[in-house]
Design a protein around this motif. Sequence first.
Motif, short mmCIF file in Angstrom:
data_model
loop_
_atom_site.label_atom_id
_atom_site.label_comp_id
_atom_site.label_asym_id
_atom_site.label_seq_id
_atom_site.Cartn_x
_atom_site.Cartn_y
_atom_site.Cartn_z
N MET A 1 0.85 -1.17 0.00
CA MET A 1 0.00 0.00 0.00
C MET A 1 0.90 1.24 0.00
N LYS A 2 0.54 2.19 -0.84
CA LYS A 2 1.32 3.42 -0.95
C LYS A 2 0.56 4.56 -0.27
N VAL A 3 1.27 5.29 0.62
CA VAL A 3 0.63 6.34 1.41
C VAL A 3 1.50 7.58 1.41
N ILE A 4 0.86 8.73 1.24
CA ILE A 4 1.56 10.00 1.34
C ILE A 4 0.93 10.82 2.46
N TYR A 5 1.77 11.23 3.39
CA TYR A 5 1.35 12.09 4.49
C TYR A 5 1.73 13.53 4.14
N HIS A 6 0.83 14.45 4.44
CA HIS A 6 1.06 15.87 4.16
C HIS A 6 1.09 16.62 5.49
N ILE A 7 2.17 17.35 5.71
CA ILE A 7 2.27 18.17 6.91
C ILE A 7 2.65 19.59 6.51
N ASP A 8 1.85 20.54 7.01
CA ASP A 8 2.14 21.95 6.76
C ASP A 8 2.05 22.78 8.03
N GLU A 9 1.92 22.10 9.18
CA GLU A 9 1.87 22.77 10.47
C GLU A 9 2.93 22.14 11.38
N SER A 10 3.85 22.94 11.87
CA SER A 10 4.96 22.43 12.68
C SER A 10 4.51 21.64 13.90
N GLU A 11 3.43 22.10 14.52
CA GLU A 11 2.99 21.45 15.76
C GLU A 11 2.42 20.04 15.53
N LYS A 12 2.28 19.63 14.28
CA LYS A 12 1.74 18.30 14.00
C LYS A 12 2.81 17.25 13.70
N TRP A 13 4.09 17.61 13.82
CA TRP A 13 5.15 16.65 13.50
C TRP A 13 5.04 15.38 14.34
N ASN A 14 4.85 15.52 15.65
CA ASN A 14 4.79 14.32 16.49
C ASN A 14 3.62 13.44 16.10
N MET A 15 2.48 14.04 15.75
CA MET A 15 1.32 13.27 15.33
C MET A 15 1.62 12.51 14.04
N VAL A 16 2.27 13.17 13.09
CA VAL A 16 2.60 12.51 11.83
C VAL A 16 3.56 11.34 12.08
N LEU A 17 4.57 11.58 12.89
CA LEU A 17 5.53 10.51 13.18
C LEU A 17 4.86 9.34 13.90
N ASP A 18 3.94 9.66 14.83
CA ASP A 18 3.18 8.60 15.51
C ASP A 18 2.33 7.82 14.52
N ASN A 19 1.64 8.52 13.62
CA ASN A 19 0.80 7.86 12.62
C ASN A 19 1.61 6.93 11.75
N VAL A 20 2.76 7.40 11.29
CA VAL A 20 3.61 6.59 10.42
C VAL A 20 4.14 5.38 11.18
N THR A 21 4.57 5.58 12.41
CA THR A 21 5.06 4.47 13.24
C THR A 21 3.96 3.44 13.45
N ASN A 22 2.76 3.91 13.77
CA ASN A 22 1.64 2.99 13.97
C ASN A 22 1.33 2.21 12.69
N MET A 23 1.41 2.87 11.55
CA MET A 23 1.13 2.21 10.28
C MET A 23 2.19 1.13 10.00
N LEU A 24 3.44 1.46 10.23
CA LEU A 24 4.50 0.48 10.01
C LEU A 24 4.39 -0.69 10.99
N ASN A 25 4.02 -0.41 12.23
CA ASN A 25 3.81 -1.48 13.21
C ASN A 25 2.67 -2.39 12.77
N TYR A 26 1.58 -1.80 12.30
CA TYR A 26 0.46 -2.58 11.79
C TYR A 26 0.93 -3.46 10.63
N GLY A 27 1.69 -2.86 9.74
CA GLY A 27 2.20 -3.61 8.60
C GLY A 27 3.04 -4.80 9.02
N ALA A 28 3.90 -4.59 10.02
CA ALA A 28 4.76 -5.67 10.49
C ALA A 28 3.94 -6.79 11.13
#
Length: 116
Positions: A1-28
Amino acid sequence: MKVIYHIDESEKWNMVLDNVTNMLNYGAENNTAFEIEIVANGIAVTGLFRQEAKEANRYARMEELHTKKVIFAVCNNALKKFAAQNTVLCPFATVVPAGVVELAKKQEEGYSYIKP
């Protein structure tokens, strides 16, 4: 599955990183492969400045995600706006000409779009 995350607000970096980590964990856990790219534009590009990422304690997380083949794309237009030189970026960041074009291109290639 191909996914693109879009971030344009600095305060959302931790949320994006958490989302990506959760997605990779789910994948594993579910034997699902992901191709993930994070596109930063606007003020969020500063989150990929090496010093800012280190001071915010995100650098190691980003570097680890990069080792898992997550792409960190940075909008060149936003870099110009903030008068930043590529040398201040995290070494794993890739500069793209325009963040919005990168987003459109990836969606055309079948990537699912997520904006936390």
